[in-house]
Design an enzyme around this catalytic site. Structure first.
Site, PDB file in Angstrom:
ATOM      1  N   LEU A   1      -8.992   0.976   5.648  1.00 22.94           N
ATOM      2  CA  LEU A   1      -8.973   1.876   6.794  1.00 22.94           C
ATOM      3  C   LEU A   1      -8.802   1.103   8.091  1.00 22.94           C
ATOM      4  O   LEU A   1      -9.118  -0.086   8.175  1.00 22.94           O
ATOM      5  CB  LEU A   1     -10.261   2.705   6.838  1.00 22.94           C
ATOM      6  CG  LEU A   1     -11.578   1.966   7.088  1.00 22.94           C
ATOM      7  CD1 LEU A   1     -11.892   1.835   8.584  1.00 22.94           C
ATOM      8  CD2 LEU A   1     -12.730   2.639   6.372  1.00 22.94           C
TER       9      LEU A   1
ATOM     10  N   LEU B   1      -5.710   5.594   6.892  1.00 26.00           N
ATOM     11  CA  LEU B   1      -6.124   5.096   5.582  1.00 26.00           C
ATOM     12  C   LEU B   1      -4.895   4.779   4.748  1.00 26.00           C
ATOM     13  O   LEU B   1      -3.881   5.473   4.835  1.00 26.00           O
ATOM     14  CB  LEU B   1      -6.965   6.136   4.830  1.00 26.00           C
ATOM     15  CG  LEU B   1      -8.434   6.312   5.198  1.00 26.00           C
ATOM     16  CD1 LEU B   1      -8.567   7.050   6.521  1.00 26.00           C
ATOM     17  CD2 LEU B   1      -9.153   7.095   4.116  1.00 26.00           C
TER      18      LEU B   1
ATOM     19  N   ARG C   1       0.851  -1.191   0.000  1.00 29.01           N
ATOM     20  CA  ARG C   1       0.000   0.000   0.000  1.00 29.01           C
ATOM     21  C   ARG C   1       0.885   1.238   0.000  1.00 29.01           C
ATOM     22  O   ARG C   1       2.081   1.189   0.250  1.00 29.01           O
ATOM     23  CB  ARG C   1      -0.926   0.024   1.219  1.00 29.01           C
ATOM     24  CG  ARG C   1      -0.193   0.081   2.531  1.00 29.01           C
ATOM     25  CD  ARG C   1      -1.066   0.566   3.679  1.00 29.01           C
ATOM     26  NE  ARG C   1      -0.395   0.354   4.954  1.00 29.01           N
ATOM     27  CZ  ARG C   1       0.613   1.073   5.425  1.00 29.01           C
ATOM     28  NH1 ARG C   1       1.103   2.086   4.716  1.00 29.01           N
ATOM     29  NH2 ARG C   1       1.166   0.798   6.598  1.00 29.01           N
TER      30      ARG C   1
ATOM     31  N   CYS D   1       2.567   6.653  10.428  1.00 32.19           N
ATOM     32  CA  CYS D   1       2.401   7.135   9.046  1.00 32.19           C
ATOM     33  C   CYS D   1       3.474   8.151   8.670  1.00 32.19           C
ATOM     34  O   CYS D   1       3.275   8.980   7.777  1.00 32.19           O
ATOM     35  CB  CYS D   1       1.002   7.700   8.826  1.00 32.19           C
ATOM     36  SG  CYS D   1      -0.294   6.470   9.146  1.00 32.19           S
TER      37      CYS D   1
END
Length: 207
Positions: free
Chosen positions: A147, A134, A66, A164
């Protein structure tokens, strides 16, 4: 859209199943939402940098496909994987992201929690504290991953990373605002209802 509740499942086989689902889907494959929790695991996205792991402990790290940096998943966190053919829906990835954010915000509002998206940073926030993350992978006109909403979990592993990629990012969860705290399954019922609403095609008319 099919909603599948998988319960508490290991991360790696779920990740492999997502990739397989996306690789095998056809133009007629129904979109799916997978509702899960995971045992403790760090996941490192494609943009992940080693320096964002601050403390090395016994929590496994999985390199995945991702977007984004490192994050943490653990019991008490509601994860929804979104297997969506955005090309067939004639929409954009940006609209998919907005639908996820709006669904989280609407769910939290049902518990009296005022949350918002931040155009400069992915995720959903209560003030300056992050309550949901997300991350998506775009491939072949579809997206997968999805999510993660913090419900009632041990947040301390987030202090072992720059969540993140943001140093000093403070995390929060529903349990910080609501007692007794709802279970992840109870939150999932509300969240998936909002997701279904967001992803239901709107009538194209002038009424």
């Amino acid at each position: 859209m099919k909603i599948i509740h998988k319960g508490l499942v290991e991360y790696l086989p779920t990740f492999e199943a997502m990739k397989t689902f996306n690789a095998n889907r056809t133009a007629s494959t129904e979109d799916e939402l997978w509702v899960v929790e995971h045992p403790p695991v760090f996941t490192q996205g494609l943009a992940g940098k080693p320096e964002h792991l601050l403390i090395r402990d016994d929590i496994p790290i999985v390199q995945i496909d991702r977007g984004g940096q490192i994050t943490y998943h653990g019991p008490g966190q509601l994860v929804v994987y979104t297997m969506i053919d955005f090309k067939r829906r004639k929409t954009s990835v940006r609209n998919i992201v907005s639908a996820l954010e709006n669904s989280i915000i609407a769910t939290l509002a049902e518990y009296g929690i005022e949350a918002a998206a931040d155009p400069k940073r992915p995720g959903v926030y209560v003030g300056e504290r992050k309550i949901a993350s997300l991350g998506l992978r775009i491939k072949g006109g579809s997206v997968y991953h999805g999510l993660a909403l913090n419900v009632n979990m041990d947040l301390s592993p987030f202090t072992h990373i720059n969540p993140c990629g943001y140093a000093g990012m403070e995390m929060t969860q529903i349990a910080d605002f609501v007692q007794p705290c709802p279970t992840p399954d109870e939150v999932a019922a509300k969240l998936t209802a909002h997701l279904e609403t967001q992803f239901t095609p709107k009538a194209d008319n002038n009424e």
